[in-house]
Design a protein around this motif. Structure first.
Motif, PDB file in Angstrom:
ATOM      1  N   GLN A 189      -7.108   0.079  -6.853  1.00 63.75           N
ATOM      2  CA  GLN A 189      -5.541  -1.064  -6.342  1.00 63.75           C
ATOM      3  C   GLN A 189      -5.724  -1.942  -7.596  1.00 63.75           C
ATOM      4  O   GLN A 189      -6.662  -2.017  -8.505  1.00 63.75           O
ATOM      5  CB  GLN A 189      -6.633  -2.306  -5.132  1.00 63.75           C
ATOM      6  CG  GLN A 189      -7.958  -2.906  -5.751  1.00 63.75           C
ATOM      7  CD  GLN A 189      -8.327  -4.294  -4.724  1.00 63.75           C
ATOM      8  OE1 GLN A 189      -8.195  -3.721  -3.513  1.00 63.75           O
ATOM      9  NE2 GLN A 189      -9.541  -4.990  -5.205  1.00 63.75           N
ATOM     10  N   ARG A 226      -2.497  -1.393  -3.442  1.00 65.18           N
ATOM     11  CA  ARG A 226      -3.106  -0.515  -3.507  1.00 65.18           C
ATOM     12  C   ARG A 226      -3.121   1.511  -2.991  1.00 65.18           C
ATOM     13  O   ARG A 226      -1.674   0.760  -2.855  1.00 65.18           O
ATOM     14  CB  ARG A 226      -4.023  -0.922  -1.827  1.00 65.18           C
ATOM     15  CG  ARG A 226      -4.911  -2.422  -1.608  1.00 65.18           C
ATOM     16  CD  ARG A 226      -5.724  -2.557  -0.581  1.00 65.18           C
ATOM     17  NE  ARG A 226      -6.994  -3.181  -0.515  1.00 65.18           N
ATOM     18  CZ  ARG A 226      -6.551  -4.656  -0.565  1.00 65.18           C
ATOM     19  NH1 ARG A 226      -4.807  -4.669   0.144  1.00 65.18           N
ATOM     20  NH2 ARG A 226      -7.262  -5.442  -0.585  1.00 65.18           N
ATOM     21  N   THR A 276       0.954  -1.174  -0.074  1.00 64.64           N
ATOM     22  CA  THR A 276       0.066  -0.158  -0.107  1.00 64.64           C
ATOM     23  C   THR A 276       0.700   1.053  -0.167  1.00 64.64           C
ATOM     24  O   THR A 276       1.651   1.889   0.810  1.00 64.64           O
ATOM     25  CB  THR A 276      -1.115   0.023   1.229  1.00 64.64           C
ATOM     26  OG1 THR A 276      -1.684  -1.236   0.872  1.00 64.64           O
ATOM     27  CG2 THR A 276      -2.117   1.399   1.093  1.00 64.64           C
ATOM     28  N   LYS A 302      -3.498   4.932  -1.934  1.00 63.50           N
ATOM     29  CA  LYS A 302      -4.546   5.609  -1.591  1.00 63.50           C
ATOM     30  C   LYS A 302      -4.043   7.202  -1.304  1.00 63.50           C
ATOM     31  O   LYS A 302      -2.684   7.611  -1.096  1.00 63.50           O
ATOM     32  CB  LYS A 302      -4.717   5.530   0.221  1.00 63.50           C
ATOM     33  CG  LYS A 302      -4.159   5.623   0.867  1.00 63.50           C
ATOM     34  CD  LYS A 302      -4.694   4.394   2.612  1.00 63.50           C
ATOM     35  CE  LYS A 302      -3.389   5.011   3.563  1.00 63.50           C
ATOM     36  NZ  LYS A 302      -4.194   4.082   4.526  1.00 63.50           N
TER      37      LYS A 302
END
Length: 322
Positions: free
Chosen positions: A75, A90, A5, A92
């Motif tokens: 994602q 992922r 991530t 963000k």
């Protein structure tokens, strides 16, 4: 891989933002990525199309078009011959309408902390000096940070102002050098790590190289002092030339002593014919380079010499790679 991530922080509306994932083929055979499928058409993936050798590092990038305001999580599923099940990546962040772009004045990213420097150099330091250097920072994330400097050597201290850095706010980290705790003349190098909070993992991603040049105390000049003359103070290297030479001459009236010979960056080899020169004597300094290492170096490539010549106690040979 570093992480599955990546938080890209804030970005402005309709300005594409990219997350890069650093991965490694830990298998014993070549890795082939067959496809990377993203969760929506607003996110594009870029990945190696050729085979990746065993142990080799590679990068997968996800780019989001940022056409909707607010928080986002995107994602991608990575399909390859290295696993029966796909790997999920992922990214963000948050799209805002009034976001300030700090990239011009704070070009170096330490996670979501941005800074205006990623190398610190204390040049021409005399014994007893206490110079300071500032690293200006900004919090580009959505959570409050408590900036810290990790792995400080005994001769360095650091102070973060303010202690807590709110989202979108600017601050600075001041490094203070105590030259009395340096024991050797010439170049001393170390690495410190700029962290968003105590306990953060240190790696090359938050490393800041620090160099100090401590100068010897020189006696008052007189007519019998040694004097250094260089045939050049800059050496130029192109793709065809991996070594170069300069001539050093003692034009003074007493013995010239070169007490220290050091390099600021890796990727160089230096050989000096003689470290002590009688009056009017000459010697050769040869510099050989590894081009790819110098091109990747953060610090400017240089060779440092410390001498007993009052006119040249510190001598720097600049290395230019084209």
């Amino acid at each position: 891989m570093e992480s599955t991530t990546v938080d890209v922080g804030k970005t402005s509306f309709c300005t594409p933002v990219t997350a890069k994932f650093e991965l490694r083929n830990k298998g014993s055979r070549h890795l082939n990525i067959s496809s990377v499928k993203t969760s929506c058409g607003c996110t594009l993936a870029d990945y190696p199309k050729k085979s990746i050798g065993a142990g080799d590092k590679f990068t997968i990038s996800l780019t989001y078009d940022a056409r909707m305001l607010g928080h986002f999580v995107k994602q991608a599923m990575v399909y390859s011959n290295g696993s029966k099940n796909p790997i999920t990546l992922r990214m963000k962040g948050m799209v805002v309408s009034d976001w300030e772009d700090f990239s011009a004045t704070y070009p170096y990213a330490f996670g979501l902390m941005l800074a205006d420097a990623n190398v610190i150099e204390f040049d021409d330091v005399n014994a007893g000096d206490h110079p300071e250097a500032d690293i200006h920072i900004v919090n580009n994330g959505e959570e409050t940070m408590t900036p810290n400097v990790l792995h400080l050597p005994p001769y360095l201290t650091a102070l973060a102002t303010p202690e807590k850095l709110l989202p979108g706010k600017k601050g600075k980290v001041t490094l203070m050098l105590d030259s009395d705790k340096l024991h050797d003349y010439g170049l001393t190098q170390t690495s410190i790590y700029l962290a968003r909070q105590l306990g953060e993992k240190v790696s090359s991603n938050n490393e800041i190289p620090v160099s100090v040049v401590l100068l010897p105390k020189m006696e008052a000049t007189d007519s019998n002092a040694p004097a250094m003359v260089l045939s050049a103070d800059t050496l130029l290297f192109d793709a065809r030339h991996k070594s170069n030479t300069i001539t050093i001459t003692n034009s003074g009236q007493s013995v010239l002593k070169i007490s220290s010979l050091q390099m600021f960056t890796a990727g160089m080899k230096v050989t000096l014919g003689k470290r002590e020169l009688q009056p009017q004597e000459t010697t050769k300094l040869k510099v050989s380079i590894e081009r790819h290492k110098l091109l990747a170096a953060r610090s400017k490539p240089r060779v440092l010499m410390i001498t007993n010549a009052p006119d040249h106690p510190k001598v720097v040979i600049n290395i230019r790679v084209e």
